[in-house]
Design a protein around this motif. Structure first.
Motif: not given
Ligand code: DHB
Length: 571
Positions: A182-201
Protein backbone atom coordinates in the motif's frame (compact mmCIF):
# COMPACT_ATOMS: atom_id res chain seq x y z
CA UNK A 1 18.10 -6.43 7.64
CA UNK A 2 17.95 -4.88 4.24
CA UNK A 3 17.83 -1.15 4.17
CA UNK A 4 15.30 0.73 2.08
CA UNK A 5 17.99 2.30 -0.04
CA UNK A 6 19.08 -1.16 -1.11
CA UNK A 7 15.65 -2.06 -2.32
CA UNK A 8 13.76 -1.48 -5.45
CA UNK A 9 10.31 -0.11 -5.67
CA UNK A 10 8.29 -1.57 -8.46
CA UNK A 11 7.48 -0.03 -10.79
CA UNK A 12 10.11 2.60 -10.39
CA UNK A 13 10.80 4.28 -13.65
CA UNK A 14 8.45 7.07 -14.48
CA UNK A 15 7.33 6.48 -18.05
CA UNK A 16 8.90 8.51 -20.76
CA UNK A 17 5.69 9.20 -22.57
CA UNK A 18 4.05 12.32 -23.72
CA UNK A 19 0.60 13.70 -23.30
CA UNK A 20 0.47 13.62 -27.09
CA UNK A 21 0.02 9.87 -26.89
CA UNK A 22 -3.35 10.24 -25.28
CA UNK A 23 -5.93 9.21 -27.78
CA UNK A 24 -9.65 8.79 -27.78
CA UNK A 25 -10.08 11.20 -24.94
CA UNK A 26 -12.38 13.99 -25.87
CA UNK A 27 -13.30 16.21 -22.98
CA UNK A 28 -16.83 16.90 -24.12
CA UNK A 29 -19.95 15.56 -22.52
CA UNK A 30 -21.13 13.85 -25.64
CA UNK A 31 -20.79 10.18 -24.96
CA UNK A 32 -21.32 9.16 -28.52
CA UNK A 33 -17.97 10.79 -29.24
CA UNK A 34 -14.48 9.84 -28.28
CA UNK A 35 -15.06 9.11 -24.60
CA UNK A 36 -16.67 5.76 -25.34
CA UNK A 37 -13.40 3.94 -25.53
CA UNK A 38 -14.50 0.40 -24.73
CA UNK A 39 -13.82 -0.54 -28.33
CA UNK A 40 -10.20 0.69 -28.24
CA UNK A 41 -9.26 -1.71 -25.55
CA UNK A 42 -6.52 -4.21 -25.07
CA UNK A 43 -7.13 -7.53 -23.34
CA UNK A 44 -6.99 -5.97 -19.92
CA UNK A 45 -9.62 -3.48 -20.94
CA UNK A 46 -11.76 -6.27 -22.27
CA UNK A 47 -11.56 -7.94 -18.88
CA UNK A 48 -12.70 -4.70 -17.31
CA UNK A 49 -15.91 -4.42 -19.30
CA UNK A 50 -18.85 -3.34 -17.16
CA UNK A 51 -21.45 -6.05 -16.62
CA UNK A 52 -24.78 -4.24 -16.39
CA UNK A 53 -26.56 -7.42 -15.34
CA UNK A 54 -24.45 -7.98 -12.22
CA UNK A 55 -26.12 -5.92 -9.54
CA UNK A 56 -28.06 -6.06 -6.34
CA UNK A 57 -31.07 -3.95 -5.52
CA UNK A 58 -31.51 -1.99 -2.33
CA UNK A 59 -34.58 -0.23 -1.10
CA UNK A 60 -33.91 2.85 0.94
CA UNK A 61 -35.66 6.02 1.92
CA UNK A 62 -34.56 9.50 0.99
CA UNK A 63 -36.40 12.24 2.87
CA UNK A 64 -38.88 9.57 3.96
CA UNK A 65 -39.72 8.54 0.39
CA UNK A 66 -38.89 5.08 -0.89
CA UNK A 67 -36.11 4.88 -3.42
CA UNK A 68 -34.73 1.85 -5.17
CA UNK A 69 -31.08 1.79 -6.08
CA UNK A 70 -28.96 -0.63 -8.06
CA UNK A 71 -25.56 -1.48 -6.68
CA UNK A 72 -22.66 -2.81 -8.64
CA UNK A 73 -19.47 -4.00 -7.01
CA UNK A 74 -16.45 -4.45 -9.22
CA UNK A 75 -12.72 -4.92 -9.05
CA UNK A 76 -11.56 -2.01 -11.19
CA UNK A 77 -8.16 -3.32 -12.28
CA UNK A 78 -7.19 -6.39 -14.27
CA UNK A 79 -4.27 -7.37 -11.99
CA UNK A 80 -5.47 -6.70 -8.46
CA UNK A 81 -3.14 -7.47 -5.57
CA UNK A 82 -4.46 -9.97 -3.07
CA UNK A 83 -4.22 -8.58 0.46
CA UNK A 84 -3.81 -10.57 3.63
CA UNK A 85 -3.87 -8.10 6.48
CA UNK A 86 -4.55 -4.46 7.16
CA UNK A 87 -3.23 -2.28 9.93
CA UNK A 88 -5.03 0.91 10.86
CA UNK A 89 -4.01 3.01 13.85
CA UNK A 90 -1.80 0.24 15.16
CA UNK A 91 -4.32 -2.60 15.13
CA UNK A 92 -4.10 -5.32 12.54
CA UNK A 93 -6.97 -7.29 11.08
CA UNK A 94 -7.17 -10.18 8.67
CA UNK A 95 -8.52 -9.26 5.25
CA UNK A 96 -11.45 -11.48 4.28
CA UNK A 97 -11.97 -10.23 0.72
CA UNK A 98 -8.42 -9.98 -0.67
CA UNK A 99 -9.43 -7.64 -3.51
CA UNK A 100 -11.61 -5.25 -1.52
CA UNK A 101 -8.94 -2.54 -1.70
CA UNK A 102 -9.19 -2.38 -5.48
CA UNK A 103 -12.95 -2.67 -5.55
CA UNK A 104 -15.53 0.05 -5.99
CA UNK A 105 -19.22 0.02 -5.26
CA UNK A 106 -21.39 1.98 -7.66
CA UNK A 107 -24.86 2.95 -6.45
CA UNK A 108 -27.37 4.18 -9.02
CA UNK A 109 -30.74 5.67 -8.06
CA UNK A 110 -33.26 3.85 -10.25
CA UNK A 111 -34.45 7.15 -11.73
CA UNK A 112 -30.92 7.72 -13.07
CA UNK A 113 -30.48 4.35 -14.76
CA UNK A 114 -30.99 5.79 -18.23
CA UNK A 115 -29.35 9.11 -17.44
CA UNK A 116 -26.10 9.47 -19.34
CA UNK A 117 -25.29 12.96 -18.12
CA UNK A 118 -25.74 12.90 -14.37
CA UNK A 119 -22.62 13.37 -12.25
CA UNK A 120 -20.57 10.64 -10.62
CA UNK A 121 -20.02 11.47 -6.93
CA UNK A 122 -16.76 9.66 -6.27
CA UNK A 123 -16.00 9.17 -2.58
CA UNK A 124 -12.51 8.34 -1.35
CA UNK A 125 -12.31 7.11 2.19
CA UNK A 126 -8.64 6.87 3.07
CA UNK A 127 -8.83 8.74 6.37
CA UNK A 128 -5.41 8.99 7.96
CA UNK A 129 -3.94 8.09 4.56
CA UNK A 130 -4.75 4.54 5.64
CA UNK A 131 -5.80 1.68 3.42
CA UNK A 132 -9.51 1.82 2.73
CA UNK A 133 -11.62 -1.19 1.78
CA UNK A 134 -14.58 -0.47 -0.50
CA UNK A 135 -17.54 0.08 1.81
CA UNK A 136 -21.01 0.86 0.57
CA UNK A 137 -22.25 4.17 1.88
CA UNK A 138 -25.78 3.16 0.83
CA UNK A 139 -27.18 -0.01 2.37
CA UNK A 140 -30.49 -1.79 1.98
CA UNK A 141 -33.09 -0.44 4.38
CA UNK A 142 -31.09 2.70 5.07
CA UNK A 143 -32.65 6.13 5.55
CA UNK A 144 -31.02 9.17 4.03
CA UNK A 145 -31.83 12.84 4.22
CA UNK A 146 -31.07 15.35 1.52
CA UNK A 147 -31.77 18.41 3.61
CA UNK A 148 -29.31 17.84 6.42
CA UNK A 149 -25.90 19.45 6.59
CA UNK A 150 -24.18 16.19 7.38
CA UNK A 151 -25.66 13.66 4.95
CA UNK A 152 -23.75 14.03 1.71
CA UNK A 153 -24.95 10.60 0.62
CA UNK A 154 -28.60 11.63 0.98
CA UNK A 155 -27.93 14.82 -0.95
CA UNK A 156 -26.18 12.91 -3.75
CA UNK A 157 -29.01 10.36 -3.96
CA UNK A 158 -31.63 13.08 -4.06
CA UNK A 159 -29.74 14.90 -6.81
CA UNK A 160 -29.78 11.69 -8.84
CA UNK A 161 -26.03 11.37 -8.99
CA UNK A 162 -24.33 8.02 -9.36
CA UNK A 163 -22.47 7.31 -6.11
CA UNK A 164 -19.08 5.63 -6.17
CA UNK A 165 -17.45 4.26 -3.02
CA UNK A 166 -13.91 3.49 -3.97
CA UNK A 167 -11.55 1.26 -2.05
CA UNK A 168 -7.87 2.12 -2.30
CA UNK A 169 -4.65 0.61 -1.11
CA UNK A 170 -2.60 2.67 1.28
CA UNK A 171 -0.43 2.43 4.33
CA UNK A 172 -0.84 -0.50 6.66
CA UNK A 173 -1.56 -3.16 4.04
CA UNK A 174 0.24 -6.44 3.73
CA UNK A 175 -0.32 -8.56 0.64
CA UNK A 176 -0.71 -12.32 0.60
CA UNK A 177 2.86 -12.55 -0.68
CA UNK A 178 4.04 -10.68 2.41
CA UNK A 179 4.88 -7.42 0.68
CA UNK A 180 3.83 -3.99 1.87
CA UNK A 181 1.53 -3.30 -1.01
CA UNK A 182 0.00 0.00 0.00
CA UNK A 183 2.96 2.33 -0.29
CA UNK A 184 2.67 5.74 -1.88
CA UNK A 185 1.56 6.46 -4.50
CA UNK A 186 -0.83 3.45 -4.28
CA UNK A 187 -3.97 5.33 -3.16
CA UNK A 188 -3.64 7.88 -5.96
CA UNK A 189 -2.88 5.16 -8.49
CA UNK A 190 -5.87 3.10 -7.40
CA UNK A 191 -8.28 6.03 -7.47
CA UNK A 192 -7.05 6.88 -10.96
CA UNK A 193 -7.51 3.26 -12.00
CA UNK A 194 -11.11 3.39 -10.77
CA UNK A 195 -11.65 6.63 -12.71
CA UNK A 196 -10.22 4.93 -15.80
CA UNK A 197 -12.67 2.05 -15.35
CA UNK A 198 -15.50 4.56 -15.23
CA UNK A 199 -14.22 6.25 -18.39
CA UNK A 200 -13.67 2.93 -20.17
CA UNK A 201 -17.24 1.93 -19.47
CA UNK A 202 -18.82 5.34 -19.68
CA UNK A 203 -21.20 4.48 -22.48
CA UNK A 204 -22.31 1.31 -20.67
CA UNK A 205 -22.82 2.84 -17.25
CA UNK A 206 -25.32 5.42 -16.02
CA UNK A 207 -23.98 8.93 -15.57
CA UNK A 208 -21.12 10.74 -17.24
CA UNK A 209 -17.49 10.06 -16.46
CA UNK A 210 -16.81 13.55 -17.76
CA UNK A 211 -18.51 14.76 -14.58
CA UNK A 212 -16.64 13.06 -11.79
CA UNK A 213 -16.78 14.95 -8.53
CA UNK A 214 -14.21 13.59 -6.10
CA UNK A 215 -15.04 13.96 -2.43
CA UNK A 216 -12.77 13.24 0.52
CA UNK A 217 -11.84 14.34 4.00
CA UNK A 218 -8.43 14.74 5.61
CA UNK A 219 -6.29 11.93 4.18
CA UNK A 220 -9.17 11.66 1.72
CA UNK A 221 -9.01 15.39 1.07
CA UNK A 222 -5.31 15.01 0.38
CA UNK A 223 -6.06 12.15 -1.99
CA UNK A 224 -8.88 14.13 -3.61
CA UNK A 225 -6.57 17.04 -4.30
CA UNK A 226 -3.79 14.78 -5.61
CA UNK A 227 -6.20 13.10 -8.03
CA UNK A 228 -7.78 16.37 -9.11
CA UNK A 229 -4.44 18.09 -9.69
CA UNK A 230 -2.72 15.37 -11.69
CA UNK A 231 -5.25 14.47 -14.39
CA UNK A 232 -3.72 12.54 -17.29
CA UNK A 233 -0.17 12.87 -15.99
CA UNK A 234 2.00 10.23 -17.62
CA UNK A 235 3.98 9.90 -14.37
CA UNK A 236 1.37 7.43 -13.18
CA UNK A 237 1.43 5.11 -16.18
CA UNK A 238 4.03 2.60 -14.91
CA UNK A 239 2.10 2.26 -11.66
CA UNK A 240 -1.23 2.00 -13.47
CA UNK A 241 0.24 -0.53 -15.87
CA UNK A 242 1.47 -2.71 -13.01
CA UNK A 243 -2.06 -3.21 -11.67
CA UNK A 244 -3.73 -3.60 -15.05
CA UNK A 245 -5.61 -0.31 -15.03
CA UNK A 246 -7.84 0.47 -17.97
CA UNK A 247 -6.44 2.35 -20.91
CA UNK A 248 -2.72 1.72 -20.50
CA UNK A 249 -0.92 0.29 -23.50
CA UNK A 250 2.66 -0.62 -24.29
CA UNK A 251 5.42 -1.17 -21.77
CA UNK A 252 8.61 0.51 -20.65
CA UNK A 253 9.37 3.38 -22.97
CA UNK A 254 6.28 2.73 -25.06
CA UNK A 255 3.77 3.05 -22.23
CA UNK A 256 0.89 5.19 -23.36
CA UNK A 257 -2.62 6.01 -22.37
CA UNK A 258 -5.84 5.54 -24.29
CA UNK A 259 -8.10 6.77 -21.50
CA UNK A 260 -8.11 9.95 -19.49
CA UNK A 261 -8.15 10.17 -15.71
CA UNK A 262 -8.79 13.85 -15.15
CA UNK A 263 -11.86 14.83 -13.16
CA UNK A 264 -14.47 17.58 -13.24
CA UNK A 265 -14.38 18.76 -9.64
CA UNK A 266 -12.76 18.26 -6.26
CA UNK A 267 -14.58 18.66 -2.97
CA UNK A 268 -11.78 18.41 -0.43
CA UNK A 269 -12.15 18.84 3.32
CA UNK A 270 -9.11 19.53 5.49
CA UNK A 271 -6.85 17.98 2.89
CA UNK A 272 -3.73 16.49 4.47
CA UNK A 273 -1.82 17.27 1.33
CA UNK A 274 1.81 17.67 0.38
CA UNK A 275 3.13 15.35 3.08
CA UNK A 276 6.74 15.95 2.07
CA UNK A 277 6.46 19.54 3.22
CA UNK A 278 3.68 19.31 5.79
CA UNK A 279 6.15 19.16 8.68
CA UNK A 280 7.95 22.28 7.52
CA UNK A 281 4.62 24.10 7.26
CA UNK A 282 3.43 22.79 10.61
CA UNK A 283 6.51 23.79 12.58
CA UNK A 284 6.75 27.14 10.82
CA UNK A 285 3.14 27.84 11.71
CA UNK A 286 3.25 26.65 15.29
CA UNK A 287 6.85 26.82 16.51
CA UNK A 288 6.45 30.16 18.31
CA UNK A 289 3.39 29.05 20.24
CA UNK A 290 4.36 25.52 21.14
CA UNK A 291 4.64 24.98 24.89
CA UNK A 292 4.13 22.27 27.47
CA UNK A 293 0.48 23.22 27.61
CA UNK A 294 -0.24 22.55 23.95
CA UNK A 295 2.42 20.00 23.02
CA UNK A 296 2.58 16.57 24.58
CA UNK A 297 5.52 14.88 26.20
CA UNK A 298 7.34 12.17 24.28
CA UNK A 299 8.42 9.07 26.21
CA UNK A 300 7.65 10.90 29.42
CA UNK A 301 9.87 13.87 28.57
CA UNK A 302 8.01 17.17 28.59
CA UNK A 303 8.08 19.28 25.45
CA UNK A 304 10.28 21.94 26.96
CA UNK A 305 12.69 19.45 28.50
CA UNK A 306 13.39 17.31 25.46
CA UNK A 307 14.45 17.51 21.83
CA UNK A 308 11.15 18.80 20.48
CA UNK A 309 11.76 22.60 20.61
CA UNK A 310 15.07 22.42 18.75
CA UNK A 311 13.64 20.02 16.19
CA UNK A 312 10.65 22.28 15.68
CA UNK A 313 12.84 25.34 15.16
CA UNK A 314 15.11 23.57 12.68
CA UNK A 315 12.23 22.18 10.67
CA UNK A 316 10.38 25.52 10.75
CA UNK A 317 13.41 27.27 9.32
CA UNK A 318 13.12 25.30 6.07
CA UNK A 319 9.65 26.53 5.19
CA UNK A 320 10.31 30.08 3.93
CA UNK A 321 12.58 28.89 1.15
CA UNK A 322 10.23 26.07 0.24
CA UNK A 323 7.21 28.36 0.03
CA UNK A 324 9.01 31.06 -1.93
CA UNK A 325 10.29 28.39 -4.31
CA UNK A 326 6.75 27.43 -5.28
CA UNK A 327 6.45 30.72 -7.14
CA UNK A 328 2.80 31.15 -6.20
CA UNK A 329 1.10 34.48 -6.77
CA UNK A 330 -1.57 36.31 -4.84
CA UNK A 331 -4.41 38.01 -6.72
CA UNK A 332 -2.48 41.27 -6.97
CA UNK A 333 0.54 39.50 -8.44
CA UNK A 334 2.59 39.55 -5.23
CA UNK A 335 4.50 36.35 -4.52
CA UNK A 336 3.12 34.19 -1.71
CA UNK A 337 5.83 33.99 0.94
CA UNK A 338 6.13 33.53 4.67
CA UNK A 339 6.11 37.33 4.90
CA UNK A 340 2.50 37.49 3.81
CA UNK A 341 0.91 34.06 4.15
CA UNK A 342 -0.32 34.69 7.69
CA UNK A 343 -1.97 37.90 6.47
CA UNK A 344 -3.77 35.79 3.87
CA UNK A 345 -4.95 33.42 6.60
CA UNK A 346 -6.14 36.36 8.71
CA UNK A 347 -8.03 37.75 5.71
CA UNK A 348 -9.75 34.37 5.32
CA UNK A 349 -10.64 34.30 9.03
CA UNK A 350 -12.01 37.82 8.85
CA UNK A 351 -14.13 37.02 5.80
CA UNK A 352 -15.50 33.88 7.44
CA UNK A 353 -16.29 35.55 10.76
CA UNK A 354 -18.04 38.43 9.00
CA UNK A 355 -20.09 35.96 6.94
CA UNK A 356 -21.15 34.29 10.18
CA UNK A 357 -22.06 37.60 11.81
CA UNK A 358 -24.09 38.64 8.76
CA UNK A 359 -25.91 35.30 8.93
CA UNK A 360 -26.91 36.04 12.53
CA UNK A 361 -24.39 33.92 14.42
CA UNK A 362 -23.58 35.37 17.84
CA UNK A 363 -19.80 35.67 17.66
CA UNK A 364 -18.48 36.35 21.17
CA UNK A 365 -17.09 39.78 21.89
CA UNK A 366 -13.50 40.13 23.09
CA UNK A 367 -13.31 38.71 26.64
CA UNK A 368 -16.33 36.48 26.20
CA UNK A 369 -16.13 32.74 25.59
CA UNK A 370 -16.28 30.70 22.44
CA UNK A 371 -17.99 27.33 22.79
CA UNK A 372 -15.61 25.01 21.02
CA UNK A 373 -16.27 21.34 20.26
CA UNK A 374 -13.23 19.22 19.48
CA UNK A 375 -13.51 15.43 19.20
CA UNK A 376 -16.97 15.52 20.73
CA UNK A 377 -15.94 17.51 23.81
CA UNK A 378 -17.29 21.03 24.18
CA UNK A 379 -15.26 23.55 26.11
CA UNK A 380 -15.47 27.25 26.76
CA UNK A 381 -12.42 29.07 25.52
CA UNK A 382 -11.95 32.78 26.01
CA UNK A 383 -11.87 35.13 23.08
CA UNK A 384 -8.57 36.90 23.59
CA UNK A 385 -7.80 37.26 19.89
CA UNK A 386 -10.76 38.68 18.04
CA UNK A 387 -11.97 42.26 18.36
CA UNK A 388 -15.23 43.20 16.69
CA UNK A 389 -16.56 46.63 15.99
CA UNK A 390 -20.17 47.58 15.56
CA UNK A 391 -23.01 45.39 16.67
CA UNK A 392 -25.63 42.97 15.51
CA UNK A 393 -25.46 41.54 12.05
CA UNK A 394 -23.50 44.49 10.73
CA UNK A 395 -20.58 44.08 13.15
CA UNK A 396 -17.21 43.71 11.48
CA UNK A 397 -13.85 42.32 12.47
CA UNK A 398 -11.65 45.09 13.78
CA UNK A 399 -8.57 43.02 14.51
CA UNK A 400 -7.27 39.50 14.88
CA UNK A 401 -4.23 38.70 17.01
CA UNK A 402 -2.98 35.78 14.95
CA UNK A 403 -0.56 34.36 17.49
CA UNK A 404 -3.29 34.32 20.12
CA UNK A 405 -5.63 32.79 17.55
CA UNK A 406 -3.16 29.92 17.07
CA UNK A 407 -2.99 29.43 20.84
CA UNK A 408 -6.79 29.44 20.90
CA UNK A 409 -6.88 26.71 18.25
CA UNK A 410 -4.52 24.56 20.29
CA UNK A 411 -6.13 25.10 23.69
CA UNK A 412 -8.91 22.47 23.54
CA UNK A 413 -6.75 20.06 21.56
CA UNK A 414 -2.99 19.81 21.73
CA UNK A 415 -0.78 20.09 18.70
CA UNK A 416 0.76 17.02 17.17
CA UNK A 417 4.11 16.39 18.78
CA UNK A 418 7.34 17.08 16.91
CA UNK A 419 7.86 15.61 14.33
CA UNK A 420 4.19 15.67 13.35
CA UNK A 421 4.08 13.78 10.06
CA UNK A 422 7.50 12.18 9.58
CA UNK A 423 7.24 11.17 13.18
CA UNK A 424 9.91 8.58 13.56
CA UNK A 425 13.03 10.38 14.56
CA UNK A 426 11.87 11.44 17.96
CA UNK A 427 9.68 8.57 19.03
CA UNK A 428 10.87 5.69 16.94
CA UNK A 429 9.20 3.43 14.44
CA UNK A 430 7.40 1.51 17.11
CA UNK A 431 3.86 2.47 16.30
CA UNK A 432 1.82 3.92 13.52
CA UNK A 433 2.37 7.51 14.45
CA UNK A 434 2.74 9.93 11.64
CA UNK A 435 2.84 8.86 8.04
CA UNK A 436 6.18 7.01 7.88
CA UNK A 437 4.58 3.74 6.80
CA UNK A 438 3.12 5.37 3.70
CA UNK A 439 6.73 5.39 2.48
CA UNK A 440 9.36 2.70 2.32
CA UNK A 441 8.67 0.12 -0.32
CA UNK A 442 7.06 -3.24 -0.90
CA UNK A 443 9.68 -4.95 1.22
CA UNK A 444 10.19 -2.28 3.78
CA UNK A 445 7.59 -1.13 6.26
CA UNK A 446 8.72 2.40 7.04
CA UNK A 447 10.82 5.20 5.74
CA UNK A 448 11.52 8.69 6.86
CA UNK A 449 10.51 11.07 4.12
CA UNK A 450 11.92 14.42 5.21
CA UNK A 451 15.45 15.66 5.70
CA UNK A 452 15.28 16.42 9.38
CA UNK A 453 13.74 13.12 10.40
CA UNK A 454 16.12 11.14 8.23
CA UNK A 455 19.19 12.94 9.47
CA UNK A 456 18.11 12.80 13.11
CA UNK A 457 16.65 9.32 13.29
CA UNK A 458 18.41 7.63 16.21
CA UNK A 459 16.26 4.54 16.33
CA UNK A 460 18.68 1.69 15.93
CA UNK A 461 17.90 -0.90 13.26
CA UNK A 462 14.73 0.69 11.96
CA UNK A 463 16.50 0.79 8.62
CA UNK A 464 15.78 4.43 8.00
CA UNK A 465 17.98 7.44 8.57
CA UNK A 466 21.67 8.18 8.61
CA UNK A 467 22.19 6.12 11.77
CA UNK A 468 21.31 2.85 10.05
CA UNK A 469 22.20 3.54 6.45
CA UNK A 470 25.34 5.58 6.87
CA UNK A 471 24.14 8.13 4.35
CA UNK A 472 22.85 11.61 4.91
CA UNK A 473 19.50 12.71 3.51
CA UNK A 474 21.28 14.67 0.79
CA UNK A 475 23.25 11.61 -0.30
CA UNK A 476 20.26 9.32 0.03
CA UNK A 477 18.15 11.58 -2.15
CA UNK A 478 20.72 11.46 -4.90
CA UNK A 479 20.75 7.64 -4.84
CA UNK A 480 18.29 5.71 -6.96
CA UNK A 481 16.31 4.74 -3.86
CA UNK A 482 16.13 8.36 -2.86
CA UNK A 483 14.84 9.14 -6.33
CA UNK A 484 12.12 6.57 -5.75
CA UNK A 485 11.16 8.30 -2.53
CA UNK A 486 11.09 11.61 -4.36
CA UNK A 487 8.75 10.03 -6.91
CA UNK A 488 6.47 8.80 -4.13
CA UNK A 489 6.37 12.26 -2.58
CA UNK A 490 5.76 13.89 -5.94
CA UNK A 491 2.90 11.64 -7.00
CA UNK A 492 0.86 12.17 -3.85
CA UNK A 493 1.34 15.94 -3.87
CA UNK A 494 -1.16 18.15 -5.70
CA UNK A 495 1.36 20.98 -5.83
CA UNK A 496 3.60 18.86 -8.04
CA UNK A 497 0.93 18.91 -10.72
CA UNK A 498 -0.93 22.19 -10.36
CA UNK A 499 0.41 24.78 -12.78
CA UNK A 500 1.99 22.11 -14.97
CA UNK A 501 0.68 20.55 -18.14
CA UNK A 502 -1.32 17.99 -16.17
CA UNK A 503 -5.07 18.44 -16.63
CA UNK A 504 -6.17 19.77 -13.27
CA UNK A 505 -9.85 19.71 -12.41
CA UNK A 506 -11.52 22.95 -13.47
CA UNK A 507 -13.63 23.21 -10.29
CA UNK A 508 -12.47 23.08 -6.67
CA UNK A 509 -14.24 23.35 -3.33
CA UNK A 510 -11.75 23.34 -0.44
CA UNK A 511 -12.56 23.67 3.23
CA UNK A 512 -10.34 23.61 6.31
CA UNK A 513 -12.00 24.14 9.68
CA UNK A 514 -11.07 27.26 11.61
CA UNK A 515 -9.97 25.20 14.62
CA UNK A 516 -8.37 22.32 12.71
CA UNK A 517 -4.78 21.75 13.83
CA UNK A 518 -4.13 18.55 11.92
CA UNK A 519 -2.12 20.37 9.29
CA UNK A 520 -0.98 23.99 9.11
CA UNK A 521 -3.26 26.71 7.78
CA UNK A 522 -0.27 27.72 5.68
CA UNK A 523 -0.37 24.39 3.86
CA UNK A 524 -3.99 25.00 2.92
CA UNK A 525 -3.31 28.57 1.81
CA UNK A 526 -0.50 27.28 -0.38
CA UNK A 527 -2.79 24.65 -1.91
CA UNK A 528 -5.56 27.18 -2.43
CA UNK A 529 -3.19 29.66 -4.06
CA UNK A 530 -1.72 26.97 -6.31
CA UNK A 531 -5.22 25.94 -7.37
CA UNK A 532 -6.15 29.57 -8.05
CA UNK A 533 -2.96 30.10 -10.06
CA UNK A 534 -3.57 27.06 -12.27
CA UNK A 535 -4.78 28.17 -15.70
CA UNK A 536 -6.99 25.06 -16.03
CA UNK A 537 -8.95 26.02 -12.95
CA UNK A 538 -12.13 27.95 -13.59
CA UNK A 539 -13.35 28.40 -10.06
CA UNK A 540 -12.32 27.63 -6.52
CA UNK A 541 -14.37 28.03 -3.40
CA UNK A 542 -12.20 28.20 -0.30
CA UNK A 543 -13.21 28.82 3.32
CA UNK A 544 -11.95 28.27 6.85
CA UNK A 545 -15.37 27.44 8.34
CA UNK A 546 -16.20 29.01 11.68
CA UNK A 547 -15.32 26.90 14.73
CA UNK A 548 -15.14 23.75 12.63
CA UNK A 549 -12.62 21.15 13.83
CA UNK A 550 -10.86 18.49 11.76
CA UNK A 551 -13.81 16.98 9.88
CA UNK A 552 -15.65 16.88 6.58
CA UNK A 553 -19.04 16.93 4.88
CA UNK A 554 -20.48 19.25 7.53
CA UNK A 555 -21.79 21.84 5.07
CA UNK A 556 -23.63 19.54 2.74
CA UNK A 557 -26.24 22.10 1.67
CA UNK A 558 -23.61 24.60 0.67
CA UNK A 559 -21.39 21.99 -0.97
CA UNK A 560 -24.21 20.47 -2.99
CA UNK A 561 -25.52 23.89 -4.04
CA UNK A 562 -21.98 24.57 -5.30
CA UNK A 563 -21.87 21.21 -7.09
CA UNK A 564 -25.24 21.84 -8.76
CA UNK A 565 -24.31 25.35 -9.78
CA UNK A 566 -21.00 24.13 -11.16
CA UNK A 567 -22.61 21.32 -13.13
CA UNK A 568 -25.37 23.61 -14.43
CA UNK A 569 -22.82 26.18 -15.57
CA UNK A 570 -20.89 23.49 -17.45
CA UNK A 571 -23.98 22.41 -19.38
C1 DHB B 1 -5.74 12.48 8.96
C2 DHB B 1 -5.37 13.22 10.04
C3 DHB B 1 -4.06 13.55 10.19
O1 DHB B 1 -3.68 14.30 11.24
C4 DHB B 1 -3.10 13.15 9.29
O2 DHB B 1 -1.83 13.48 9.49
C5 DHB B 1 -3.49 12.42 8.17
C6 DHB B 1 -4.81 12.10 8.00
C7 DHB B 1 -7.17 12.10 8.79
O3 DHB B 1 -7.98 12.43 9.67
O4 DHB B 1 -7.50 11.49 7.76
Amino acid sequence: MKKPYQMLLKPLAVAITTAGLLVGCGSDDNKSSSTSTAAVADTEDTALAFDASNYTTATITVDGENMTVRQYSMVYVANPIAMASANRMGSTSVVTNPYIYQTMIVTVPEASLENQTTALYFMVNNGGWFNSPATASVTDGGSYVSTSDSDNVGAALKAGYVLVDVGTRSRGLRAEDGTYAGKAPAPVVDAKAAIRYLRLNDSLMPGSAERIIVNGTSGGGGLTSAIAASGNSTDFLPFLDAIGAAGVTGSGDTLASTIKDDVFAAVAYCPINNLGNADAGYEWQYNAIRSDSNTGAISGVAYSAGPQPAASAEIAATFPEYLAGLGLKLDDGTSLTTDNINDEIVAQLKAEIERQIAAGVAVPAYGENFSVTQRGVTSEVINDWLVLSGSGTSATVESIDFEKFLKFVTTPIALKTVVAFDATAVNGNTSVSGETNLFGNENYEYSNFTAWSWDNNEVVADGSGTDDTGVTWADYMSSSDGEDLATQLKLINPLSYLNTDADSAPHWYIRHGMIDRDTAFAMQLALYTAVKNDPNVQDVSFKLPYLVPHSGNYDVQEAFAWIKETLDAAN
